[in-house]
Scaffold this active site. Structure first.
Site, mmCIF file in Angstrom:
data_model
loop_
_atom_site.group_PDB
_atom_site.id
_atom_site.type_symbol
_atom_site.label_atom_id
_atom_site.label_comp_id
_atom_site.label_asym_id
_atom_site.label_seq_id
_atom_site.Cartn_x
_atom_site.Cartn_y
_atom_site.Cartn_z
ATOM 1 N N CYS A 2 8.299 -29.286 -16.711
ATOM 2 C CA CYS A 2 8.721 -30.177 -17.789
ATOM 3 C C CYS A 2 9.145 -31.498 -17.175
ATOM 4 O O CYS A 2 9.313 -31.608 -15.966
ATOM 5 C CB CYS A 2 9.904 -29.596 -18.545
ATOM 6 S SG CYS A 2 9.561 -27.980 -19.257
ATOM 7 N N GLY A 28 4.543 -32.109 -19.413
ATOM 8 C CA GLY A 28 4.748 -31.186 -20.526
ATOM 9 C C GLY A 28 4.234 -31.786 -21.806
ATOM 10 O O GLY A 28 4.680 -32.865 -22.204
ATOM 11 N N ASN A 101 14.253 -28.655 -16.324
ATOM 12 C CA ASN A 101 12.915 -28.463 -15.756
ATOM 13 C C ASN A 101 13.009 -27.337 -14.734
ATOM 14 O O ASN A 101 13.807 -27.429 -13.802
ATOM 15 C CB ASN A 101 12.432 -29.746 -15.082
ATOM 16 C CG ASN A 101 11.185 -29.535 -14.223
ATOM 17 O OD1 ASN A 101 11.013 -30.200 -13.214
ATOM 18 N ND2 ASN A 101 10.324 -28.619 -14.605
ATOM 19 N N GLY A 102 12.225 -26.306 -14.926
ATOM 20 C CA GLY A 102 12.221 -25.209 -13.973
ATOM 21 C C GLY A 102 12.173 -23.880 -14.678
ATOM 22 O O GLY A 102 11.829 -23.793 -15.862
ATOM 23 N N TYR A 255 -0.647 -31.113 -7.738
ATOM 24 C CA TYR A 255 -1.137 -31.300 -9.097
ATOM 25 C C TYR A 255 -0.155 -31.975 -10.049
ATOM 26 O O TYR A 255 -0.506 -32.889 -10.783
ATOM 27 C CB TYR A 255 -1.556 -29.937 -9.679
ATOM 28 C CG TYR A 255 -1.794 -29.926 -11.168
ATOM 29 C CD1 TYR A 255 -2.890 -30.583 -11.740
ATOM 30 C CD2 TYR A 255 -0.923 -29.263 -12.026
ATOM 31 C CE1 TYR A 255 -3.103 -30.570 -13.114
ATOM 32 C CE2 TYR A 255 -1.137 -29.242 -13.406
ATOM 33 C CZ TYR A 255 -2.219 -29.899 -13.941
ATOM 34 O OH TYR A 255 -2.424 -29.891 -15.297
HETATM 35 O O1 LIG Z 1 -8.570 -23.496 -12.221
HETATM 36 P P1 LIG Z 1 -7.925 -23.982 -13.476
HETATM 37 O O2 LIG Z 1 -7.126 -22.890 -14.128
HETATM 38 O O3 LIG Z 1 -8.888 -24.642 -14.411
HETATM 39 O O4 LIG Z 1 -6.794 -25.027 -13.079
HETATM 40 C C1 LIG Z 1 -6.978 -26.080 -12.180
HETATM 41 C C2 LIG Z 1 -7.445 -27.335 -12.862
HETATM 42 O O5 LIG Z 1 -6.484 -27.735 -13.883
HETATM 43 C C3 LIG Z 1 -5.950 -28.995 -13.562
HETATM 44 O O6 LIG Z 1 -6.572 -30.040 -14.293
HETATM 45 P P2 LIG Z 1 -6.015 -30.625 -15.672
HETATM 46 O O7 LIG Z 1 -7.121 -30.766 -16.625
HETATM 47 O O8 LIG Z 1 -4.855 -29.817 -16.137
HETATM 48 O O9 LIG Z 1 -5.384 -32.054 -15.326
HETATM 49 P P3 LIG Z 1 -5.917 -33.373 -14.575
HETATM 50 O O10 LIG Z 1 -6.707 -34.173 -15.584
HETATM 51 O O11 LIG Z 1 -4.663 -34.042 -14.142
HETATM 52 O O12 LIG Z 1 -6.753 -32.993 -13.403
HETATM 53 C C4 LIG Z 1 -6.208 -29.176 -12.088
HETATM 54 O O13 LIG Z 1 -6.288 -30.548 -11.737
HETATM 55 C C5 LIG Z 1 -7.539 -28.504 -11.902
HETATM 56 O O14 LIG Z 1 -8.593 -29.351 -12.296
HETATM 57 N N1 LIG Z 2 8.195 -26.020 -17.168
HETATM 58 C C1 LIG Z 2 9.488 -26.068 -17.354
HETATM 59 O O1 LIG Z 2 10.219 -26.753 -16.654
HETATM 60 C C2 LIG Z 2 10.014 -25.196 -18.481
HETATM 61 C C3 LIG Z 2 11.499 -25.214 -18.750
HETATM 62 C C4 LIG Z 2 11.962 -23.944 -19.470
HETATM 63 N N2 LIG Z 2 11.839 -22.804 -18.607
HETATM 64 C C5 LIG Z 2 11.155 -23.759 -20.747
HETATM 65 O O2 LIG Z 2 10.328 -22.884 -20.816
HETATM 66 O O3 LIG Z 2 11.364 -24.495 -21.669
HETATM 67 MG MG LIG Z 3 -7.902 -31.293 -12.988
#
Ligand SMILES: O=P(O)(O)OC[C@H]1O[C@H](OP(=O)(O)OP(=O)(O)O)[C@H](O)[C@@H]1O
Ligand SMILES: NC(=O)CC[C@H](N)C(=O)O
Ligand SMILES: [Mg+2]
Length: 489
Positions: A2, A28, A101-102, A255
């Protein structure tokens, strides 16, 4: 993951909090909320959706005050319901709002303890509401509202709570309180700006929020540290937990974080470029006679690494996939059906970059394999002669329990599979992963050689220690199957 922000200003802060949240939207996409302190009242507006959808002129006008906190949510506990959007509020003691966040790994035990021992009801399935009640109880036991009392309460919180947490709170009558777990798993940065009326302070998940709002980055909040900024702008800081191994989540660099953020004095952009160099060198070592014509990133996050792979290999870099800017991040979507559908809607190939070429596709990570499986096929359909795939992170083989929603081993494409088997499943001609040692060296960079990270999803080592039955329980509560059933009911 988050996004959280807290601000103590000398004029209205709701607009700043809103803008800060939009800078953290990538952390998020499910829910958003803001709480501000207006005299002796707390104003809260929150709901499900993107930041731009949750707030309108009317709700923003309600959020009066010069102190406030904000949150955008990617659920890792409880449900996706709007009652679990943050900030959460408790009226006693004093009136406290909290954004987290967490993810807590002892939330179930704490929930019972909070009810039986502290006589507090936690009304949702959220671990963050549990955390708020633990903090409220610890502060209540202090019988005072001074910085010393708050720091003592935070010591109590850190003794009881286990997991990853970066937190901002407003405490009525005092100001802003921020704290970070003893290992520093989740990030939190402190900023300041000076004006005619005096200093204003901000605490946020990522420095990118500070840049845009005109705050200077002062420093990261230290692991286990508590920070208080009073309503009048006085800052207090104190270590509230015994020293523990420092282990910031390495997946932030892979990421989650934006490349224009600085985290723990490391530029995320540069860390990703170094990941590209080390992976490019591995390709040269393992495939010295490669026939790659072109390196193509899978946008967005892999771009920095892909460019450096191309430079290291000495081959062309081309943007072969165009991303629909109106589709959000697919990995942080709550259900597998939605994730899978969204990849197609999100990424479309430019055929002339693929036709009759041997292409190396680069992604930052392969988690469930949703993206890569579809993208490899799209590259073939667009006319590629051969399709290779490189992942700037090692195989994700273990659940993440500190704030990234990958609780179930079975959903991870690399779980229980060799690299050869993953290659076959994804349908590429060959697949190469970054080694973990190279990833850690790349992120640490020349300034911090030997720095340790939380790399648990790659190596299964959990710095907080995990109860034996925890994985079984979260698998039951949070697997895609469990979420589907919950939504249906
Ligand atoms: O193997 P998967 O389960 O598909 O997850 C990995 C993928 O998901 C994320 O991209 P995302 O579309 O969330 O965001 P981005 O546009 O920042 O790359 C990440 O960058 C990879 O491309
Ligand atoms: N990704 C997060 O930081 C989530 C915060 C909290 N555990 C929720 O589920 O709302
Ligand atoms: Mg991606």
């Amino acid at each position: 993951m988050c996004g959280i922000v807290g601000i103590v200003g000398h004029s209205e802060v709701a607009g700043l909090l809103y803008d800060g949240l939009t800078m953290l939207q990538h952390r998020g996409q499910d829910a958003a909320g803001i709480a501000t302190v207006h005299g002796s009242h707390l104003r809260v507006h929150k709901g499900n959706g993107l930041v731009r959808d949750v707030f309108d002129a009317k709700s923003m006008a309600l959020l009066e005050g010069q102190v406030g906190i904000a949150h955008c949510r990617y659920p890792t506990a409880g449900s996706e319901g709007s009652d679990e959007a943050q900030p959460f509020y408790v009226n006693s003691p004093f009136g406290i709002a909290l954004a987290h966040n967490g993810n807590l790994t002892n939330a179930d035990a704490l929930r019972r303890e909070v009810f039986e021992q502290d006589r507090r009801n936690v009304n949702t399935g959220s671990d963050s509401e549990v955390l708020l009640n633990v903090f409220a109880h610890e502060l209540d036991s202090q019988h005072a509202l001074t910085p010393d009392a708050v720091f003592a309460a935070l010591e109590g919180v850190n003794r009881r709570v286990k997991g990853g947490y970066a937190v901002v709170c407003t405490v009525l009558g005092l100001g802003l309180v921020a704290f970070r777990d003893p290992h520093g798993i989740r990030p939190l940065v402190l900023g300041k700006r000076s004006g005619a009326a005096g200093d204003e302070f901000i605490v946020a998940s990522e420095s990118v929020a500070l840049d845009v709002l005109g705050f200077e980055r002062v420093r990261d909040v230290a692991p286990g540290e508590g920070i208080i900024i009073t309503n009048s702008g006085e800052l207090f800081a104190r270590q509230c937990a015994p020293a523990a191994p420092h282990a910031t989540c390495i997946f932030e660099y892979v990421y989650f974080a934006r490349p224009d953020s600085m985290m723990e004095e490391i530029s995320v952009h540069k860390a990703r470029m170094r990941m590209g160099v080390t992976l490019g060198e591995k390709i040269l070592r393992e495939r010295p006679d490669h026939d790659i014509d072109v390196v193509i990133p899978i946008p967005d996050t892999s771009r920095d690494s892909a460019l450096e792979i191309a430079n290291t290999l000495g081959v062309k870099y081309r943007e072969g996939f165009i991303k629909n800017r109106y589709v959000g991040r697919t990995f942080i979507m709550p259900g597998q059906g939605e994730r899978a559908k969204s990849v197609k809607r999100k990424l479309n190939p430019i055929p002339l970059e693929f036709r009759n070429r041997v292409v190396l596709l680069v992604d930052d990570s392969i988690v469930r394999g949703t993206t890569s499986q579809q993208i490899v096929q799209m590259a073939r359909d667009a006319g590629a002669k051969k399709v290779y795939l490189a992942s700037a992170a090692p195989p994700v083989r273990h659940p993440n329990v500190y704030g990234i929603d990958m609780p179930s081993r079975e959903e991870l494409v690399a779980h229980g599979r060799s690299e050869k088997e993953i290659e076959e499943l994804l349908g590429c001609d060959w697949l190469i992963y970054q080694d973990l040692a190279d990833l850690e060296t790349a992120v640490a960079g020349p300034k911090f050689p030997g720095r340790r990270f939380d790399s648990s999803c790659f190596n299964g080592e959990y710095v907080t220690g995990i109860d034996a039955d925890y994985f079984e329980r979260i698998q039951q509560q949070r697997s895609d199957e469990a979420k589907k059933k919950r939504r249906a009911s």
